[in-house]
Write an enzyme that holds these catalytic residues in place. Structure first.
Site, mmCIF file in Angstrom:
data_model
loop_
_atom_site.group_PDB
_atom_site.id
_atom_site.type_symbol
_atom_site.label_atom_id
_atom_site.label_comp_id
_atom_site.label_asym_id
_atom_site.label_seq_id
_atom_site.Cartn_x
_atom_site.Cartn_y
_atom_site.Cartn_z
ATOM 1 N N GLY A 240 0.758 -1.249 0.000
ATOM 2 C CA GLY A 240 0.000 0.000 0.000
ATOM 3 C C GLY A 240 0.784 1.292 0.000
ATOM 4 C CD GLU A 275 0.110 -9.455 1.176
ATOM 5 O OE1 GLU A 275 -0.711 -8.559 0.868
ATOM 6 O OE2 GLU A 275 -0.227 -10.569 1.599
ATOM 7 N N PRO A 276 4.663 -5.567 -0.619
ATOM 8 C CG PRO A 276 6.953 -5.081 -0.729
ATOM 9 C CD PRO A 276 5.965 -6.046 -0.120
ATOM 10 N NE ARG A 278 0.357 2.357 -6.177
ATOM 11 C CZ ARG A 278 -0.602 2.421 -7.125
ATOM 12 N NH1 ARG A 278 -0.390 3.096 -8.225
ATOM 13 N NH2 ARG A 278 -1.761 1.829 -6.942
ATOM 14 N NE ARG A 315 -1.730 3.893 -11.495
ATOM 15 C CZ ARG A 315 -1.524 5.125 -11.119
ATOM 16 N NH1 ARG A 315 -0.852 5.954 -11.873
ATOM 17 N NH2 ARG A 315 -1.967 5.548 -9.973
ATOM 18 C CB CYS A 344 -12.600 6.031 -31.240
ATOM 19 S SG CYS A 344 -11.623 6.218 -32.729
ATOM 20 C CD GLU A 345 -13.771 5.111 -23.752
ATOM 21 O OE1 GLU A 345 -13.824 5.117 -22.524
ATOM 22 O OE2 GLU A 345 -13.953 4.091 -24.424
ATOM 23 C CE1 TYR A 373 -1.440 -2.957 -8.901
ATOM 24 C CE2 TYR A 373 -0.011 -1.228 -8.068
ATOM 25 C CZ TYR A 373 -0.684 -2.401 -7.879
ATOM 26 O OH TYR A 373 -0.607 -3.045 -6.671
#
Ligand code: PLP
Length: 420
Positions: A240, A275-276, A278, A315, A344-345, A373
């Protein structure tokens, strides 16, 4: 700190000019730095050196590339996996089964079996129902599954709502006020070795207070469990820790995190697990892209259309996330622009009104902090292929994931005869 720096006016990954990678591999492409991954792995481990024998499992979902996992396996890291696919990757990368933790709110029967047969170190059970299912499988299999019970501490991680996992209304873990009764019941199952508790309240946390609050609640639960006669030898504190996405942004350091953990857990008498994700991989990667063209519409800033899109890096579209955007060969001139992909969005927008290096068609640029991510969340939306991934080591590099062409994806599709 990372190893993506300007040298002689050109952005490098370690000692490799990103322009060289673009020429040889094409764009868009994810570029990871081995030295940065190793540095982050060591800084995080050193920050926990005051603890007795901490277990560190890299959260594979942050970056499941086999070469990245191998770098971390070499650093002595285990893996936190959330699917059979991730478990297979961790094993293929050489992580020891005993160092693998299986998390996830919806492990299927076959995934539980896969974990048991692989002899993984720990299952983080997310419900009483899952516990009974695992117990039955283990008994049939003639083994015992080492387990921690994941608790939901009802703490607001104060992060983006889509990556907050520790509030009562989130799907994760068992409610704290029911945890002791559930643990006690599961501890009576022959197929389970209930040995600890687990908590993970969310990702990209920018302050330590929510973590500290959650850990204090876990500490109280451990005391309560022992009062009830249960054994508790392990506590998994999840991941986290946030990373800076903007140059100069302040985030809690691994050292500050480590000393908070040491203080809060001083009397727990358990083996701590982490549990790292990022914080290890985020700043160890960039997404290298080329400007297709600039277009003006109306009087506002120009739209700089790059060849990377929301399918390659989700992201910004998904969380409104910021990624620093820098030219590979900056001239010193600056501009204000909207940075968009070709999809196309309207959601395919990386930044609006961004002050950045001046860029024209054909120029190369990077989205920074794309090592976590990033590639793993890619899709083939708009029938685009999957981006290649490169790992740099000093002055050499290797393609560690091939580009998957749109044609290869189409090859996997069939039109049945009866459609004529
Ligand atoms: C996603 C996740 C992590 C890693 O989170 P980071 O914010 O990347 O450190 C750790 N544990 C669990 C259970 C997760 O779901």
């Amino acid at each position: 700190m990372d190893y993506f720096q300007l040298k002689d006016g050109v952005l490098h990954a370690e000692d490799v000019a990103l322009s060289r990678i673009a020429e040889e591999v094409g764009t868009p492409v994810y570029v990871y730095s081995r030295a940065t991954l190793e540095r982050h792995a060591r800084v995080f481990r050193d920050a926990l050196s005051g603890l007795h024998d901490p277990h560190i499992a890299f959260a594979v979902k942050a970056n499941p590339n086999l070469a990245v996992l191998k770098v971390l396996a070499n650093e002595g890291y285990g893996a936190d996996v959330v699917s059979s696919g991730e478990l297979a990757r961790a094993l293929a990368a050489g992580m020891k089964p005993a160092d693998i933790v299986f998390s996830g709110v919806g492990k299927t029967h076959s995934e539980l079996l896969h974990g048991l047969e692989a002899g993984i170190g720990q299952f983080n059970i997310e419900s009483e129902e899952e516990g009974y299912e695992l117990a039955a499988i283990a008994e049939r299999h003639g083994s015992r599954a080492a387990c921690a019970l994941r608790v939901n501490p009802d703490v607001d991680a104060r992060t983006h709502e889509k990556i907050s996992t520790g509030k009562r209304e989130n799907k994760f873990g068992v409610p704290l006020d029911r945890a002791a009764e559930i643990y006690t019941r599961l501890a009576q199952e022959d197929g389970l070795d209930m040995r600890g508790v687990a908590v993970h309240i969310g990702s990209q946390l920018s302050t330590l207070e929510p973590l500290e609050t959650a850990f204090e609640k876990v500490g109280a639960l451990i005391a309560e469990l022992r009062d009830k006669g249960c054994a508790v030898t392990h506590a998994d504190l999840g991941g986290g820790l946030g990373v800076p996405y903007k140059a100069g942004e302040k985030m809690p350091s691994p050292e500050e995190y480590g000393s908070m953990v040491a203080r809060v857990t001083a009397k727990w008498d358990v083996r701590l697990m982490f549990e790292p994700g990022r914080v290890i991989a985020g700043n160890a990667g960039v997404l290298l892209t080329r400007v297709i063209r600039s277009k003006r519409s109306g009087n506002g800033p120009p739209f700089v259309v790059v060849d990377a899109a929301m399918n390659d890096l989700a992201r910004p579209a998904m969380y409104g996330a910021w990624h620093d955007f820098d030219a590979v060969a900056p001239t010193g001139d600056r501009m204000t622009a909207h940075i968009v992909g070709p999809i196309c969005e309207t959601g395919d927008t990386f930044a609006m009104d961004r002050e950045c290096d001046a860029l024209v068609a054909g120029d190369l640029a990077v989205f920074r902090t794309a090592g976590a991510y990033g590639a793993t969340m890619a899709s083939s939306y708009n029938s685009r292929g999957f981006v290649a991934e490169v790992l740099v080591d000093g002055d050499c590099f290797a393609v560690v994931a091939d580009r998957i062409a749109a044609a290869a994806i189409m090859d996997a599709e069939r039109v049945p005869d009866w459609l004529g």
